[in-house]
Structure formats: structure tokens, C-alpha cells
Design a protein around this motif. Structure first.
Motif, PDB file in Angstrom:
ATOM      1  N   THR A 152       0.560  -1.168   0.046  1.00  0.00           N
ATOM      2  CA  THR A 152      -0.374  -0.165   0.322  1.00  0.00           C
ATOM      3  C   THR A 152       0.301   0.670  -0.149  1.00  0.00           C
ATOM      4  N   LEU A 153       1.879   1.569   1.059  1.00  0.00           N
ATOM      5  CA  LEU A 153       2.265   3.100   1.306  1.00  0.00           C
ATOM      6  C   LEU A 153       3.782   2.877   0.665  1.00  0.00           C
ATOM      7  N   TYR A 154       3.950   1.381  -0.053  1.00  0.00           N
ATOM      8  CA  TYR A 154       5.508   1.967  -0.656  1.00  0.00           C
ATOM      9  C   TYR A 154       5.923   1.636  -2.538  1.00  0.00           C
ATOM     10  N   GLY A 447      -5.178  -0.277   3.572  1.00  0.00           N
ATOM     11  CA  GLY A 447      -4.631   0.462   2.648  1.00  0.00           C
ATOM     12  C   GLY A 447      -5.148   0.524   1.340  1.00  0.00           C
ATOM     13  N   LEU A 448      -5.227   0.658   1.121  1.00  0.00           N
ATOM     14  CA  LEU A 448      -5.356   0.423  -1.123  1.00  0.00           C
ATOM     15  C   LEU A 448      -4.516   1.037  -1.398  1.00  0.00           C
ATOM     16  N   ARG A 449      -3.600   0.084  -3.128  1.00  0.00           N
ATOM     17  CA  ARG A 449      -2.791   0.730  -4.018  1.00  0.00           C
ATOM     18  C   ARG A 449      -3.376   0.487  -4.862  1.00  0.00           C
ATOM     19  N   TYR A 450      -3.039   1.740  -5.937  1.00  0.00           N
ATOM     20  CA  TYR A 450      -3.517   0.684  -7.934  1.00  0.00           C
ATOM     21  C   TYR A 450      -1.841   1.222  -8.268  1.00  0.00           C
ATOM     22  N   ASP A 546       1.422  -4.208 -16.582  1.00  0.00           N
ATOM     23  CA  ASP A 546       0.897  -4.707 -15.545  1.00  0.00           C
ATOM     24  C   ASP A 546      -0.143  -3.833 -14.604  1.00  0.00           C
ATOM     25  N   ASP A 547      -1.031  -4.281 -14.371  1.00  0.00           N
ATOM     26  CA  ASP A 547      -1.875  -3.512 -13.503  1.00  0.00           C
ATOM     27  C   ASP A 547      -2.468  -4.254 -12.805  1.00  0.00           C
ATOM     28  N   GLU A 548      -2.523  -3.679 -11.071  1.00  0.00           N
ATOM     29  CA  GLU A 548      -2.608  -4.859  -9.940  1.00  0.00           C
ATOM     30  C   GLU A 548      -3.453  -3.806  -8.690  1.00  0.00           C
ATOM     31  N   ILE A 549      -4.367  -4.465  -8.036  1.00  0.00           N
ATOM     32  CA  ILE A 549      -4.858  -3.602  -7.064  1.00  0.00           C
ATOM     33  C   ILE A 549      -4.524  -4.414  -5.900  1.00  0.00           C
ATOM     34  N   THR A 550      -3.549  -3.819  -4.696  1.00  0.00           N
ATOM     35  CA  THR A 550      -3.154  -4.335  -3.257  1.00  0.00           C
ATOM     36  C   THR A 550      -3.533  -3.927  -2.229  1.00  0.00           C
ATOM     37  N   PHE A 569      -3.736  -8.504   7.378  1.00  0.00           N
ATOM     38  CA  PHE A 569      -3.543  -9.066   5.765  1.00  0.00           C
ATOM     39  C   PHE A 569      -3.222  -8.718   5.360  1.00  0.00           C
ATOM     40  N   GLU A 570      -2.142  -8.773   4.113  1.00  0.00           N
ATOM     41  CA  GLU A 570      -1.897  -7.471   3.475  1.00  0.00           C
ATOM     42  C   GLU A 570      -0.861  -8.134   1.537  1.00  0.00           C
ATOM     43  N   THR A 571      -1.727  -8.076   0.823  1.00  0.00           N
ATOM     44  CA  THR A 571      -1.275  -8.602  -0.532  1.00  0.00           C
ATOM     45  C   THR A 571      -0.197  -8.096  -1.088  1.00  0.00           C
ATOM     46  N   GLY A 572       1.187  -8.315  -2.006  1.00  0.00           N
ATOM     47  CA  GLY A 572       1.671  -7.916  -2.519  1.00  0.00           C
ATOM     48  C   GLY A 572       2.219  -8.927  -4.448  1.00  0.00           C
TER      49      GLY A 572
END
Length: 832
Positions: A152-154, A447-450, A546-550, A569-572
Motif C-alpha cells: 500500500t504505502l511503498y 490501505g489500498l494501492r493501484y 501489468d496493473d494490479e490492486i493491492t 492481512f496484506e497482499t503484494g
């Protein structure tokens, strides 16, 4: 199984609250807090969650170490961070390459077109090339090691974790500095200094510089270094609400670079059911070769290789290794603008960095590998943070643009890969984070990141193979002892131009257009030339993305003001990429899901800090960068997706102020990291008339011969332990201070134990490290009211021979790189 594991770990978390392993950077305190802190432990301030908080309050898996502790531990670059973060494993590969692993997630080595799994951030700026991270440790305030995916933050590709190196910044209204000189065995000299100068009200600058050198640790002179680094910063308070900091740095790395110790040779012994691996029998090198830090270029080592190993397909003795060298430079500029907008705080970080690599190395071992690369990156990050009632919020955007232009060659005596490439990568991301305080003690986090990444490559690889045609008998390998192997050069023309023209009946044209085709090579016998040189080009021009939502979900609960428990719980996600390899031109993204529960606490008026973390990671589509064989049978270094793994375990660390002058610290990590699926296919290199299962792959994994549509082998390493993932890692240290009538004498002893781990690609017996125990010790004298100190130290007290990278290279020669031997010396410093 997973649910029972989480329940057991949760019980431990509740019964055993945890704190931090770091000190020396106290948080701002009131006078009453200061009185209490004098009797307890200090806590480092971290910014891993894009806000200032104590390490005890950061509800994430993190280790943090102050700059002072890094100096005391002898951590001068990223390769030594293994000492202070049990979950992190840093591998110094050939040239400027560095590989980062966190709990088995990472890369052995990287080049101009691979991406790291552990994000390295210097002063808040993501560094795209891991080669640019080794010289970053100058005037360091602290290092933060984040474990697990940072989705999310990096910035980019942080599936394994992140390493944040934060320098000291200018201090307004203060004039001061520090200087230190250190000297030790191996003629090791280190000079460091920093100067902080106030220029006016609200304006200050800070300069830092470092110079270090040492003779080679190996008897052949390799592992010598000479490094130089500078950094300058200006901090300005433009108004009560706006602050601007500018920073520029420059560093160089020279010397011989990495050394190697030879273990032996895997000799081809066809149809040998009792062979070490497949049809290969391991021939160990004699004791005078395997003696620690003998080196590849020692005369006895070169004699052993020349008399024992041959390199297919030329089958000529392996001679004339190219001595390694380094002449690499890095520089960058960045800024940080902070503004109070009333409703929110704005942070804006623009940055530009450039690295120029010119080096040669022998690791795998090669006859010689050359890198001539230039990498440039531009990045921008903007963040807004604020709060509304019980909600703390953060939104941000990130832009990254990198171009790498390079020429590489990897010479394995009879086969050489000459690469010329240009890559361009652009990554855009938008991210946000919300912290909702349900009560004063209970918080929910989301937290969310695109991420949207686009990349392109324009490359050419010329594969050169010297093939022996002289077959002494109807059955068995060819033999060309009188035909020289290929010289080391950066291009085909460079290498072939070094050969005697008499070796060619039809000599290639070394000027003008590309050299392509087949050329008779070596003596001419009754049946024709002894050998051929074949140059096969491959052009690769591709565009992909590539594009991804984590995302991250977490809960935090303050059991007491000194006791915190959390679960997350976090996805990478790590983007795919390109290879300069025929038949393996692209690889797909990898993904990781991570469950974590943990606790951080202080006890006995902060005289004891304990920490426990339980984790379970599900790793899919794993990217592995390693040596292999391309679709034409040529040796190549490329990345492939090899399968899935399960990573679970627990980590505990602590520090305890047993008395006012006695500090005990340590940590334990238990790790169970196993490949659930690890399979790939490799071309069969046998000649047309050879029977099946003749020239089998050199691997410790299971393999099956495939006869159609083309002869190859399916290789299965499933069930094997993850790479660089020791089951047990234990750190333990004690620090004792004695008052001597106006002086303070402080002694420390720190030990680190790691169990056996796999440090090579192919799961051969020689790729296992065995377990090791290293001990460091130091003693420091300083006056009570003075500003100088003298430290005597010894590192690796027991002179352990600790492997970091164990590989099989040209001619199936097995060799390894190792951590430094015993080092000792004296450091003198002055602070004002």
C-alpha cells in the motif's frame, strides 16, 4: 493447519507481549517522561508508516536500528544488514550486484533488466537498481527493515519487504559535527565525518563524507575495496507552515570486488547410478584449495581447475580467468517539501538518480563477466495526511520512470553471451490509508494501492559457442585440448579479435557489421577443423505491462498504554519483465498474501521490551533469477516463474536493562519456508546420436526425460526448502558499562547463529551452507564529560568461514562467496 497455527500464535501473543529491538533515538519527552526514561530503555522513532511514531507504537512487522548501533556493529553497507535484522539476508554477488531476501522471498542476483523483491529506499526514494544500494550508508540516522509485502504505502515490487535507509538531516540553530578514523587488519582504513552548520534563522546545512579501503581478504588479492562517498543537504523553514530540504549525494566503489573459494568440480560420469547428482560425480578440491579465503586465482586453485575441469562444448582446459575489478559510481539529487495546509499535511518528494557501472567479476564462476551499464531514474511522490474526528487518513500518488542502457558479456570459456540492451519502465500508482479509532484503544486500518506499470525493451544478444568436432572414439565426449577458449571481451569483436588469426581458416570480419555465422576454428585434422565457432544473434523488441490492486487490512488494540497487539492481512505484487534469452523472453508477475499477528510491549517501567510476531505467507508465481539454458541450449541468466511456496513461522526479539549499566538484547526467528511447487523445463544438451538420459541436467532435484517435441528435461524441486531461508536464526548480545572515576568503559559481545540454508540455485550438496555461529566484540572508552571516544573491536571473533552464495559455473566448477574473515581494529572519534 493454518487456523490452528494462528490460534497457537495468538495465544503466545496474548501471554507474551512484545517490544522492540532498537535504541539510541529517544522520542521527544516531557521533563517527567525524561526522568522515567533515564531508568529505562530508549525507543527509536520510525517513519515506516509515513508518520513519526515510536517503534513500540508501530503495529507492523519491523526491525529498526540506529546509526550509532550500525557503526558499533560494523555495518558499512547493505550486505552487512544480516547482523541486525534476523529476517533479512543480503547476498553480495559479482560486480555491483546485491540480492535481497526476506524469509526466502528475493533474488540471488540482479542485472539491468531484473527487479528486486525487496524495495530499497534511500531518504524516502525508491532505488530501482539494487546495484545502487551498496554505497548508501553515509551519516545514517537509522535503518528500518519491513518484513512481508508492502502493498500500500511503498513504491514498486515490494513482495518480500522494504529496507529504508534514513540519513541524518540538518539541524536548525545548531553548529556541530563528528569525525572518526578507524584502522584494522587487512590495512583497512575508514574515515568518516559530518558537519552541521546553521546559516541563518530557519536555515541550516549538513555535509557528510566517508572514505574506506581494505586489502583483499583472499590470498589472491580479491575482495579489496576502495569507496568514497559525499552528501550535502540544505534545510530551510520557508515559513511557519512550509519546510524544504534539498539533498545531493555522490559515491564511488573501486577495488577488485568479490572473491571466490573453489569447492570442487562436478565431473561428467555417464550412466553412473551412484553419482553425486544425475550423471555427475563431485570431485572435491584438495585442502590447499578449499582452505578458507584461498581464492580463485591462487596457483593451486588454477592448477586444480585446469587438470580437472573442461568446458562443454569445446572440451578444452579452463585457463586464463579474467581478474575482477570495479569502477562504479552513483549520484542523485532529491528534495522533500512539507507544508501545513490547515486541513492536511502535504509531503512532496521529487528525485533523480544515476548509476554508472563498469566492472568485471567471476561469480558463478565465469571466466569473466563484464558490465557496462548506465541507469537513470526519475520519481515523484506526493502525500496528503490529515484527520477528521476518529479517522486518520492518507492519500498519495507515485510516479517512477527508469531507463537502463547497457552492454554485458558473460564468458563461460566455450560459450559467451554478449548482451546489448535498452529498457524503459514507467510505473504509476495511487494509494490511500485510513485508520479508524473505534475507541481510544482499538483501531481498524485499511490501505489500498493501484499500480499500473508499462515497460519496453530493445535488445540484442549474440550467443557465441566454440564447439569441438574432434571425437577420439566412437563413444564418449569430444576432446580439443589444443584449441584455446574464448577470451573475455565486451563484444564479439572484442573477444575474437584477441585470438591468433592463424586459428581461423576463414577469419570473421571484425569491423563493420555484426559477426554472424559459423567459422572453422583451431587446427585442421584429417577430417577437417578441430572446432567451430558459431555466433547466433537474437533480437528482442517487446512492450508489455501489468496493473494490479493491492491492499492491507489490520486491527490494532492497546491492551494497556504499554502493550499493543495487532493482526493484519496484506497482499503484494511484483510486476513481470523481460529476459534477453531465446525462448524465455518474458516472465509473468508474482503475488504474495501475508497474514500477521503480533504484539509490542514494555514492562517494568520500560526496562524490558519484548516482541513476538507470527506470520503465514502464500507465495505464488514466484520469480527466480538464475543461470539456466535457453531454447537453443546456450547458457543464460534469466528470470522464470517457478511455482508456489508456503512460508510460516514466528519471530521474537527483546532487550532488557538488567541493571542501570547492563543491557541484554537478542532475537529468535523460526522459519518454515517450503516450495509447494517448483518446476521448470530445460533443453537436453546431448548430441543427436546420444541415448536418452545421457547428458542429464546437473541438479539435486528430480528430473524426467522428455523426448517430444524436442528432447528436454522436466525438473521438479517441489518440497525443497526456500532459498536463503534458515530454519533457525538466533541473535544474542550483552552490553556492560563500568564507571572508572571520570571515565565510562562500555563493552559488548554479540553472537549470531543461523542453521543450515540453501545458498545455490540447483539444490546440489555443495549449495548448502551448514550452520554457523559468529561473535563480535567491542570495548569503548570515553570521558564522562568529554566528547571523544576510543573503541577497540573484533568481528567474527572465531574466524568462521560463512558462505553467502554457492554456485556451479563454467566447467561445473563449484565455488562460493563468503562473509569476511576475522577483522579487528581501533576506532577513534570526536564529537562537537
Amino acid at each position: 493447519m493454518f487456523k490452528s497455527y494462528l490460534r497457537a500464535t495468538a495465544a503466545l501473543v496474548i501471554l507474551t507481549p512484545i517490544g522492540a529491538h532498537a535504541q539510541d533515538m529517544p522520542a521527544p519527552q516531557s521533563s517527567s517522561e525524561e526522568q522515567e526514561a533515564e531508568a529505562g530503555l530508549n525507543t527509536i522513532i520510525v517513519t515506516a508508516q509515513r508518520r513519526e511514531e515510536t517503534l513500540q507504537d508501530a503495529a507492523i512487522p519491523i526491525n529498526a536500528v540506529s546509526g550509532e548501533e550500525l557503526v558499533q556493529s560494523g555495518v558499512n553497507d547493505a550486505t552487512a544488514l544480516n547482523k541486525v535484522a534476523p529476517a533479512l539476508y543480503v547476498v553480495a554477488a559479482g560486480g555491483a550486484n546485491a540480492g535481497y531476501f526476506v524469509r526466502g522471498v528475493g533474488n540471488f542476483s540482479n542485472n539491468g533488466y531484473t527487479n528486486p523483491a525487496v524495495a530499497f529506499n534511500l531518504d524516502g526514494v525508491y532505488i530501482g537498481r539494487p546495484s545502487s544500494t551498496v554505497a548508501s550508508f553515509l551519516d545514517v540516522n537509522r535503518v528500518e527493515v519491513l518484513k512481508g509485502p508492502q502493498g500500500t504505502l511503498y513504491g514498486r515490487n515490494a513482495t518480500g519487504g522494504a529496507v529504508n535507509v534514513i540519513p541524518n538531516i540538518p539541524r536548525l540553530g545548531q553548529f556541530g559535527g563528528e569525525f572518526a578514523a578507524q584502522y584494522g587488519n587487512y590495512d583497512a582504513l575508514q574515515l568518516t565525518g559530518a558537519l552541521n552548520v546553521p546559516l541563518a534563522d530557519g536555515l541550516a546545512t549538513r555535509f557528510a563524507a566517508a572514505y574506506s579501503r581494505n586489502d583483499g581478504y583472499y590470498s589472491d588479492g580479491t575482495e579489496s575495496t576502495e569507496d568514497l562517498a559525499f552528501r550535502g543537504q540544505i534545510l530551510a523553514e520557508l515559513s511557519d507552515d512550509v519546510t524544504l530540504r534539498l539533498s545531493g549525494d555522490y559515491s564511488t566503489q573501486q577495488g577488485s570486488g568479490r572473491g571466490l573459494n573453489v569447492q570442487g568440480v562436478y565431473s561428467f560420469t555417464p550412466f553412473s547410478p551412484n553419482a553425486t547428482a544425475g550423471n555427475f560425480t563431485f570431485v572435491p578440491a584438495p585442502a590447499n584449495v578449499t582452505e578458507p579465503f584461498t581464492g580463485l586465482f591462487a596457483p593451486q586453485t588454477l592448477d586444480f581447475i585446469r587438470n580437472t575441469a573442461v568446458g562443454a562444448p569445446l572440451y578444452s582446459p579452463l585457463t586464463d580467468y579474467a581478474y575482477p575489478f570495479r569502477d562504479d559510481s552513483y549520484w542523485g539529487i532529491n528534495a522533500e517539501l512539507s507544508a501545513d495546509l490547515g486541513f492536511a499535511e502535504l509531503t512532496f518528494i521529487p528525485a533523480y538518480r544515476k548509476s554508472v557501472l563498469d566492472n568485471g567479476f567471476n561469480g558463478a564462476p565465469f571466466k569473466g563477466a563484464l558490465n557496462d551499464n548506465v541507469a537513470e531514474q526519475t520519481s515523484f511522490e506526493a502525500r496528503l495526511t490529515g484527520d477528521v474526528g476518529p479517522v486518520e487518513w492518507l492519500v498519495g500518488g507515485y510516479y517512477f520512470d527508469e531507463s537502463v542502457e547497457g552492454r554485458d558479456s558473460y564468458n563461460q570459456f566455450a560459450t559467451v553471451s554478449f548482451n546489448e540492451f535498452q529498457t524503459d519502465t514507467r510505473s504509476l500508482a495511487a494509494f490511500g490509508r485510513l485508520v479508524f479509532s473505534v475507541t481510544d484503544d482499538f483501531r481498524l486500518v485499511g490501505g489500498l494501492r493501484y499500480t499500473d506499470e508499462r515497460r519496453e525493451i530493445d535488445a540484442r544478444v549474440d550467443n557465441l559457442a566454440a564447439v569441438c568436432l574432434n571425437r577420439p572414439s566412437a563413444f564418449g565426449p569430444p576432446s580439443c585440448p589444443l584449441v584455446p577458449t574464448i577470451p573475455v571481451g565486451l563484444t564479439v569483436a572484442d573477444s575474437l579479435g584477441q585470438l591468433d588469426p592463424a586459428l581461423f581458416r576463414a577469419r570473421p570480419v571484425f569491423t563493420g557489421g555484426p559477426i554472424v555465422g559459423t567459422y572453422p576454428y583451431g587446427p585442421i585434422g584429417p577430417r577437417g577443423p578441430y572446432a567451430l565457432i558459431i555466433v547466433t544473434p537474437t533480437d528482442i523488441e517487446r512492450t508489455s505491462g501489468d496493473d494490479e490492486i493491492t491492499y492491507r487490512l489490520a486491527a490494532e488494540y492497546d491492551v494497556t498504554p504499554d502493550n499493543l497487539v495487532y493482526a493484519s492481512f496484506e497482499t503484494g505484487f511484483r510486476a513481470g519483465g523481460f529476459n534477453i534469452t531465446f525462448g524465455q523472453e518474458e516472465y509473468a508477475p508474482e503475488y504474495i498474501d501475508a497474514w500477521t499477528i503480533g504484539s509490542k510491549n514494555e514492562f517494568f517501567d520500560n526496562r524490558l521490551q519484548l516482541n513476538l510476531e507470527g506470520f503465514y505467507w502464500d507465495y505464488r508465481g514466484q520469480q527466480l533469477a538464475a543461470l539456466g539454458v535457453d531454447g537453443r541450449g546456450n547458457n543464460s541468466f534469466y528470470t522464470r516463474n517457478v511455482g508456489e511456496s508456503t512460508i510460516l513461522g514466528a519471530e521474537m526479539d527483546f532487550q532488557a536493562l538488567v541493571t542501570d549499566t547492563t543491557l541484554v538484547r537478542g532475537g529468535v526467528q523460526y522459519l518454515d519456508a517450503t516450495y509447494d511447487s517448483f518446476t521448470y523445463n530445460q533443453v537436453d544438451l546431448s548430441a543427436a546420436g546420444d541415448p536418452p538420459n545421457f547428458l542429464t541436467p546437473l541438479t539435486g532435484c528430480d528430473f524426467t526425460q522428455v523426448l517430444t517435441p524436442r528432447r528436454s528435461f522436466d525438473i521438479d524441486c517441489s518440497g525443497r526448502p526456500a532459498l536463503n531461508a534458515p530454519k533457525w536464526t538466533v541473535n544474542l548480545g550483552v552490553q556492560q558499562t563500568v564507571l572508572l572515576g571520570g571515565f565510562e568503559l562500555t563493552g559488548s559481545v554479540d553472537g549470531r547463529y543461523r542453521s543450515n540454508r540453501v545458498a545455490g540455485f540447483n539444490y546440489l550438496p555443495t549449495s548448502e551452507t551448514g550452520d554457523d555461529l559468529t561473535i563480535d566484540a567491542a570495548i569503548t572508552l570515553r570521558p564522562d564529560l568529554g566528547d571523544w571516544y576510543v573503541t577497540a573491536f573484533v568481528r567474527n571473533l572465531t574466524d568462521e568461514f560463512v558462505p553467502t552464495l554457492l554456485q556451479v559455473g563454467a566447467g561445473n566448477v563449484a565455488a562460493g562467496g563468503y562473509e569476511p574473515p576475522r577483522r579487528y581494529g581501533v576506532r577513534v572519534g570526536y564529537e562537537f
